[in-house]
Every structure is written in C-alpha cells, then in structure tokens.
Motif scaffolding. Structure first.
Motif, PDB file in Angstrom:
ATOM      1  N   PHE A  20     -56.456 106.424  51.898  1.00 31.30           N
ATOM      2  CA  PHE A  20     -55.833 105.307  51.178  1.00 31.30           C
ATOM      3  C   PHE A  20     -56.886 104.350  50.642  1.00 31.30           C
ATOM      4  O   PHE A  20     -56.786 103.866  49.516  1.00 31.30           O
ATOM      5  CB  PHE A  20     -54.857 104.564  52.106  1.00 31.30           C
ATOM      6  CG  PHE A  20     -53.458 105.024  51.939  1.00 31.30           C
ATOM      7  CD1 PHE A  20     -53.044 106.220  52.501  1.00 31.30           C
ATOM      8  CD2 PHE A  20     -52.545 104.296  51.197  1.00 31.30           C
ATOM      9  CE1 PHE A  20     -51.745 106.668  52.332  1.00 31.30           C
ATOM     10  CE2 PHE A  20     -51.247 104.747  51.029  1.00 31.30           C
ATOM     11  CZ  PHE A  20     -50.852 105.934  51.599  1.00 31.30           C
ATOM     12  N   ALA A  33     -39.539 102.446  44.726  1.00 31.36           N
ATOM     13  CA  ALA A  33     -39.262 102.948  46.066  1.00 31.36           C
ATOM     14  C   ALA A  33     -37.967 102.354  46.589  1.00 31.36           C
ATOM     15  O   ALA A  33     -37.504 101.314  46.117  1.00 31.36           O
ATOM     16  CB  ALA A  33     -40.406 102.590  46.999  1.00 31.36           C
ATOM     17  N   LEU A  66     -56.211 109.366  57.167  1.00 33.10           N
ATOM     18  CA  LEU A  66     -55.234 108.798  56.234  1.00 33.10           C
ATOM     19  C   LEU A  66     -55.687 107.427  55.739  1.00 33.10           C
ATOM     20  O   LEU A  66     -55.571 107.096  54.557  1.00 33.10           O
ATOM     21  CB  LEU A  66     -53.877 108.702  56.931  1.00 33.10           C
ATOM     22  CG  LEU A  66     -52.672 108.413  56.033  1.00 33.10           C
ATOM     23  CD1 LEU A  66     -52.465 109.539  55.045  1.00 33.10           C
ATOM     24  CD2 LEU A  66     -51.419 108.220  56.862  1.00 33.10           C
ATOM     25  N   LYS A  81     -39.653 105.675  53.509  1.00 33.76           N
ATOM     26  CA  LYS A  81     -39.412 105.350  52.106  1.00 33.76           C
ATOM     27  C   LYS A  81     -39.172 106.629  51.324  1.00 33.76           C
ATOM     28  O   LYS A  81     -39.617 107.701  51.706  1.00 33.76           O
ATOM     29  CB  LYS A  81     -40.640 104.637  51.517  1.00 33.76           C
ATOM     30  CG  LYS A  81     -40.709 103.179  51.830  1.00 33.76           C
ATOM     31  CD  LYS A  81     -41.557 102.435  50.828  1.00 33.76           C
ATOM     32  CE  LYS A  81     -43.003 102.857  50.825  1.00 33.76           C
ATOM     33  NZ  LYS A  81     -43.820 102.065  49.899  1.00 33.76           N
ATOM     34  N   ARG A  82     -38.499 106.489  50.236  1.00 38.63           N
ATOM     35  CA  ARG A  82     -38.368 107.605  49.302  1.00 38.63           C
ATOM     36  C   ARG A  82     -38.347 107.019  47.894  1.00 38.63           C
ATOM     37  O   ARG A  82     -38.056 105.820  47.726  1.00 38.63           O
ATOM     38  CB  ARG A  82     -37.106 108.403  49.586  1.00 38.63           C
ATOM     39  CG  ARG A  82     -35.839 107.653  49.258  1.00 38.63           C
ATOM     40  CD  ARG A  82     -34.600 108.482  49.501  1.00 38.63           C
ATOM     41  NE  ARG A  82     -33.422 107.712  49.152  1.00 38.63           N
ATOM     42  CZ  ARG A  82     -32.197 107.995  49.575  1.00 38.63           C
ATOM     43  NH1 ARG A  82     -32.008 109.012  50.378  1.00 38.63           N
ATOM     44  NH2 ARG A  82     -31.173 107.259  49.199  1.00 38.63           N
ATOM     45  N   ARG A 100     -49.175 113.529  50.987  1.00 40.69           N
ATOM     46  CA  ARG A 100     -48.153 114.398  51.547  1.00 40.69           C
ATOM     47  C   ARG A 100     -48.125 115.757  50.858  1.00 40.69           C
ATOM     48  O   ARG A 100     -47.272 116.577  51.157  1.00 40.69           O
ATOM     49  CB  ARG A 100     -46.769 113.746  51.399  1.00 40.69           C
ATOM     50  CG  ARG A 100     -46.504 112.589  52.327  1.00 40.69           C
ATOM     51  CD  ARG A 100     -46.691 112.951  53.779  1.00 40.69           C
ATOM     52  NE  ARG A 100     -45.861 114.076  54.210  1.00 40.69           N
ATOM     53  CZ  ARG A 100     -44.643 113.970  54.716  1.00 40.69           C
ATOM     54  NH1 ARG A 100     -44.108 112.788  54.858  1.00 40.69           N
ATOM     55  NH2 ARG A 100     -43.971 115.036  55.097  1.00 40.69           N
ATOM     56  N   CYS A 148     -41.807 113.429  48.449  1.00 39.13           N
ATOM     57  CA  CYS A 148     -42.556 112.192  48.151  1.00 39.13           C
ATOM     58  C   CYS A 148     -42.094 111.050  49.048  1.00 39.13           C
ATOM     59  O   CYS A 148     -40.905 110.888  49.301  1.00 39.13           O
ATOM     60  CB  CYS A 148     -42.336 111.838  46.684  1.00 39.13           C
ATOM     61  SG  CYS A 148     -42.950 110.241  46.208  1.00 39.13           S
ATOM     62  N   VAL A 149     -43.069 110.242  49.544  1.00 38.25           N
ATOM     63  CA  VAL A 149     -42.725 109.106  50.397  1.00 38.25           C
ATOM     64  C   VAL A 149     -42.964 107.781  49.672  1.00 38.25           C
ATOM     65  O   VAL A 149     -43.004 106.732  50.311  1.00 38.25           O
ATOM     66  CB  VAL A 149     -43.528 109.133  51.706  1.00 38.25           C
ATOM     67  CG1 VAL A 149     -43.092 110.294  52.562  1.00 38.25           C
ATOM     68  CG2 VAL A 149     -45.014 109.188  51.428  1.00 38.25           C
ATOM     69  N   CYS A 160     -45.607 106.311  48.241  1.00 38.95           N
ATOM     70  CA  CYS A 160     -46.742 105.544  48.755  1.00 38.95           C
ATOM     71  C   CYS A 160     -47.537 104.904  47.621  1.00 38.95           C
ATOM     72  O   CYS A 160     -48.443 104.125  47.863  1.00 38.95           O
ATOM     73  CB  CYS A 160     -47.655 106.425  49.582  1.00 38.95           C
ATOM     74  SG  CYS A 160     -48.560 107.630  48.604  1.00 38.95           S
ATOM     75  N   TYR A 161     -47.248 105.251  46.388  1.00 41.12           N
ATOM     76  CA  TYR A 161     -47.896 104.678  45.194  1.00 41.12           C
ATOM     77  C   TYR A 161     -49.352 105.101  45.030  1.00 41.12           C
ATOM     78  O   TYR A 161     -50.056 104.514  44.223  1.00 41.12           O
ATOM     79  CB  TYR A 161     -47.821 103.146  45.197  1.00 41.12           C
ATOM     80  CG  TYR A 161     -46.430 102.618  44.955  1.00 41.12           C
ATOM     81  CD1 TYR A 161     -45.539 102.492  46.019  1.00 41.12           C
ATOM     82  CD2 TYR A 161     -46.016 102.260  43.691  1.00 41.12           C
ATOM     83  CE1 TYR A 161     -44.256 102.017  45.816  1.00 41.12           C
ATOM     84  CE2 TYR A 161     -44.738 101.786  43.475  1.00 41.12           C
ATOM     85  CZ  TYR A 161     -43.865 101.660  44.543  1.00 41.12           C
ATOM     86  OH  TYR A 161     -42.623 101.195  44.338  1.00 41.12           O
ATOM     87  N   CYS A 162     -49.804 106.093  45.796  1.00 45.66           N
ATOM     88  CA  CYS A 162     -51.198 106.533  45.616  1.00 45.66           C
ATOM     89  C   CYS A 162     -51.413 107.110  44.220  1.00 45.66           C
ATOM     90  O   CYS A 162     -52.379 106.763  43.535  1.00 45.66           O
ATOM     91  CB  CYS A 162     -51.546 107.593  46.653  1.00 45.66           C
ATOM     92  SG  CYS A 162     -52.156 106.922  48.180  1.00 45.66           S
ATOM     93  N   CYS A 186     -52.415 112.571  46.521  1.00 45.36           N
ATOM     94  CA  CYS A 186     -51.160 112.609  47.276  1.00 45.36           C
ATOM     95  C   CYS A 186     -51.425 112.900  48.752  1.00 45.36           C
ATOM     96  O   CYS A 186     -51.986 113.937  49.090  1.00 45.36           O
ATOM     97  CB  CYS A 186     -50.244 113.672  46.702  1.00 45.36           C
ATOM     98  SG  CYS A 186     -48.632 113.647  47.471  1.00 45.36           S
TER      99      CYS A 186
END
Lengths: 407, 165
Positions: free
Chosen positions: A325, B94, A321, B104-105, B128, B75-76, B78-80, B126
């Motif tokens: 990232f 978020a 992970l 977070k959501r 997730r 979605c969490v 994460c801003y990816c 992503c």
C-alpha cells in the motif's frame, strides 16, 4: 560519380528554370515525414534553395506531465518518446531514477534489460531501414525488414505484454521476470532471422546501382560539423566518429559484452544505412552473449523502500500488504534536492534524462535530451542545394521520430 | 570491443551495368515469393479477421474483474488501482458489504477505455488479484458512452479468455 542530371543551382540557372521561386510545404502530414513535422521548402526548379523546418506538431507536454506522475508512472511517458524502440527509453528513464535513488539493480535484471534493449534496437533500425528504402523507391526490402520487426515485437509482447508501449521497467528492476521459453524463442526464431535479413539487405542493395546513385554522397556531413550539431548515435558513427554510449560509458551489462562499433567514412545516406545494418548484426551478437551469461536470481533490487513486495507476501502477510500500500499509494520517494543525469544509447543516439528532485514521490523537473532533435537540426544544412527527391532519402536515413523531436 | 569500418568499394563495370545486379536482386525476391506460396507456415501475414494472431499470455487487453464463487466481484474497493492509474481512468465508489467476512465492495467500478493506456499498473497494484487484463483487443464501438465500462461489463464473459493471473 557524375550525376546524369543538373544538381546545382548554377546548373539550373543556366537552364533558366529558376525564374520564379516556389514555396512547397512538405508535411506536416506527409507519409515520407515519418511523423508530423513540417519542412517549408523554397524551390528553384527542382533544387532546394532554402529549407525551413518547423516542429511542434506532436508536442504533448510530456516533460510537464512528468511533474505530476510518480517515478514509476513516468515510465509511461518514456514509452511515448521514441515509440519505435520503447524499451530503451524505459531503461533510460529508470536508470536515471536508480542513479537518483542510489539503488543497484540485480544482475539478472541488468542482463534482461540488455537483451530487451537490443531487441528494441533491432526493431527500431528495421523501422528506419525499411521506409528509407521505400522513400528511395525500393519497396521490396521493406517487407523483409517489416517481417523482422514483427518478430521483434512478438518477442517484446511475449515478455512485456505489449508490442510498443511496453512500460516494463520499474525503479529497482523489472515489472516481472522473463517468461519460460524466452531464450529458446530468441535463439531459434529471432537471431537467425536477424543475420539472414541483414545479409539479404546487403546483397539486395549494396551493389544496386540505382540505390547507390540515390544514396552515395547524398546528405553528407563532415565529422566536425556532426559533432558541432550535437549528433550522436548511428548518424554520428556514419560520419566516422566512433562514439557509442555503450562503449564510452558502459552501463547495464555492456561492459561484459564483446561487440564492435561500426563506423562509416563519408557520413552520407549510404553510410548511415549500412552502419545501421551492421549495428543490427552487433546487437544480435550482444543478445547471444548476454544469454550465455544470463545469471539466475531476482529481477528486483532488495530494497523495501522502492520495490513492490512479492504477491505472496501481499496476500499472506500484513507487513507485505502495508509495504504494498505504501508504494502503490505514495510511490518511492527520492532524496531532497538531488539533480541527476544519466543516458543510454538509444536507437538514434544518446538519450539522456535529467531529473531534479525535491524529496517527494514525483520529479520536480524532468528533461529529456532526445537524440532526434539534434540530428534534425542539421537537416537544412544537409539538403540545401540538393534536389527535392533527395529530401525524403535524407530525412528517412536520419531516422527522424517526431515523438522524440517534440516530447 | 573494436571499431568496424563500413567499406564502400567503388562500383565496377559489371555492377554499373545495372541489369545483372537487378537480376540477382530479383532472384532473392523470387525465392521469397516461392517460399510464401509453397512452404506452409512461411507466409508472415494472417487473414484477419477470419484468422487471428495468437497472443502472448501476458498480452494486455481490456480489463476484467474476477468473481468470488457466489458471483460477486472479488474487488474490495481499496482504491489502489485508482490511485496508481497514470491517466486516471478508473473511478470507484465503495459501499459496505452485506457479507460479514468482506468489509467493502465496489458499488460502482468505472473504467474509461478512451483514457486507458493499457499500461497494466492497475493489475500490478491490486492486492487481491481481482483486476486483470484479458486478451480482448477489438475495442471499437459506436459511441463514447459504450466505452465507459461499468462493473457489469467488467464481470461478464470471463470464461472465454485466460488473462494474466
């Protein structure tokens, strides 16, 4: 062969047709320009006395945009350079990136890149040959070439998810492996069609008298002039120079392949047409050989600095992970102060990318050596003194892609 | 690896007569026409919009966001995807989640389809597997506002398509 109508300015002067010169704007939005380019013609009767070209109608600032995007994001810029054979541009861009990063691509990825590049090359040649016939006045071959192009795009969609803007390569390999059934689809649906359509094009056109009259000797250029204009690709080979980046500097898997480089002798529209036809046959041969040698294994280099970890690692392990990232948020970083150039054989010729890096995740400067620009620069030389009707035939046979002219 | 010369034989009298070569060409055309009429499956065109082209499984169409079992977005925030999106068409806001198992959501998840280039990099980014690209490609609409997708637009109609997983 003697033309049945006056062809030179002297002839028309005798007939007193050129009492007044006429300016004709051909383009920027004319169907036969195959894009947005403008040709300003000075006509004497029907003869082109002067030809000025103007480009810039499709300028999108792609080279500047590349300075703002990471090395992986920039693949979307290469999608929009030559939009008929997108996958070759993808490969060209990331091959230059990999040279910059010093990464070796695993063999399966190089073979898949070779196969997809050749499919894209066939699609591009179909986009050139079909409309070239239409511009000369033969509509029928256009449908047959377009069917083949459709099959090629279906295959590209099957593998990459998009017909034209594939965006499929990444630094160090490919975005994904080819799906199951790819080899069968190519071998059963696509390759027999390639040979069949090429034979049909040959038998429809090579002996047709109208086609011969319209193409033989039209837009001819000598070897020396072609080289001095910086021509590469099928247009140069039609002039008789057997220069092909795939042979001169074997990249990907081309060193292991057995294929011929077709060359013409007169460098006219006829030669350019049939050099492309023969190139499609050779591309089909390359695809067959590449499938027979296609190795198993990963499609991405084993280098955690640049390649995204497998999805299983991302979902299941904290280390995966973190790597995910790191690469998504910042992108791979290039060495400081490196300049590199690498080129591939695009459908129109040598497509080269120069990258200057300053050590960040984005190129400091990117420059594209686009083959069309050099080919197009010879257009006034090819059409001055010829009839207006020869102009579409010549432009189409040069395969001018406006996206490649302007960037 | 060799060089193959493209030969150009001079046209003989038979070929210069024009008519016979044209007739031979017409024969090829006629063969195609007959095949299209009588051989099923040979017709290369589709009667769109009644019949739609079968799409590849990997086809990249309009985005969707997967749901959890309770219907909330997977979605969490994460801003990816927002970071990696080349034309910057994704805009996430978020917020803290009520569910103690989820940190977070997204309160808002906007995708500007007018800017999107359908490159699929958001899906790749992503962590997730929440965002995916559906097979929905008929995206014309009447106003620009209707092409700004919100979270509700991205969560609806999930049962109809099988996007890239």
């Amino acid at each position: 062969m003697k033309a049945p109508f006056p062809r030179s300015i002297e002839c028309e002067q005798k007939l007193d047709l050129c009492a007044e010169r006429m300016i004709l704007n051909w383009g920027p939005a004319h169907p036969a320009t195959h894009g947005t380019l403008r040709v300003i013609l000075t006509l004497e009767g029907e003869t082109i006395a002067k030809c000025d070209t103007e480009i810039g109608y499709l300028h999108r600032g792609l080279e500047k945009l590349a300075e703002d995007w990471t090395y992986n994001q920039c693949v979307n810029i290469s999608d929009r350079i030559n939009y008929c054979s997108v996958f070759i541009n993808n490969v060209g861009w990331h091959q230059a990136c990999e040279k910059l990063f010093g990464i070796r691509v695993p063999p399966r990825a190089t073979y898949l890149r070779t196969i997809l590049s050749e499919i894209a090359r066939i699609a591009d040649h179909m986009v050139c040959l079909g409309p070239n016939c239409v511009d000369i006045g033969v509509l029928t071959p256009f449908w047959y070439t377009w069917n083949l192009r459709e099959l090629a795009y279906d295959l590209l969609e099957f593998v990459t998810g998009a017909r034209m803007t594939t965006a499929f390569t990444r630094v160090g390999g490919l975005a994904a492996d080819a799906p199951a059934g790819f080899e069968e689809r190519v071998k059963q649906e696509f390759l027999p069609e390639v040979y069949r359509v090429m034979d049909e094009l040959d038998s429809l056109l090579s002996k047709n008298r109208i086609f011969n009259d319209r193409t033989r000797g039209v837009g001819a250029l000598s070897q020396e002039e072609a080289v001095s204009y910086g021509w590469t690709g099928p247009c140069l080979r039609a002039c008789g120079v057997a220069y092909d980046v795939r042979v001169a500097n074997p990249y990907l898997a081309y060193g292991d392949m057995d294929f011929d480089v077709p060359v013409g002798e007169h460098g006219d529209t006829y030669d350019r047409f049939f050099v492309r036809v023969e190139e499609c046959r050779q591309s089909a041969r390359i695809i067959e050989q590449a499938f027979s040698k296609l190795p198993d294994g990963p499609v991405n280099a084993d280098d955690k600095r640049v390649v995204l970890p497998a999805k299983g690692d991302v979902y299941g392990h904290i280390e995966g992970l973190i790597h995910h990232f790191e690469i998504v948020m910042f992108g791979p970083r290039a060495p400081v102060g490196a300049i590199c150039y690498d080129s591939v054989e695009g459908a129109n010729g040598e497509l080269g990318f120069t990258i200057v890096s300053n050590g960040t995740n984005k190129p400091y400067r990117m420059h594209v050596r686009s083959p069309c620009f050099h080919v197009f620069s010879a257009l006034p030389r090819l059409v001055t003194g010829r009839l207006l009707a020869d102009l579409p035939a010549v432009v189409a046979s040069l395969n001018i892609i406006a996206g490649e002219l302007d960037l | 690896m060799g060089v193959k010369q493209i030969h150009r034989p001079p046209q003989n009298a038979w070929e210069r007569l024009y008519v016979f070569e044209i007739a031979r060409g017409l024969g090829i055309t006629l063969k195609h026409a007959l095949l299209s009429w009588f051989k099923p499956g040979h017709m290369p065109t589709y009667e769109y919009p009644e019949v739609k082209r079968p799409l590849a499984e990997r086809f990249r169409g309009r985005h969707r966001i997967r749901k959890r079992e309770d219907g909330s977005p997977l979605c969490v925030a994460c801003y990816c995807c927002q970071t990696v999106c080349p034309p910057q068409c994704i805009d996430i806001t978020a917020e803290e989640s009520d569910d103690p198992a989820v940190m977070k959501r997204p309160r808002e998840f906007k995708i500007n389809l007018l800017r999107c280039i359908f490159c699929g990099m958001c899906v790749e980014a992503c962590p997730r597997d929440a965002i995916y690209m559906s097979h929905d490609y008929e995206l014309a609409d009447r106003t620009r506002e209707q092409l700004q997708l919100g979270l509700d637009d991205l969560l609806e109609n999930q049962d109809n398509d099988e996007g890239e997983g």
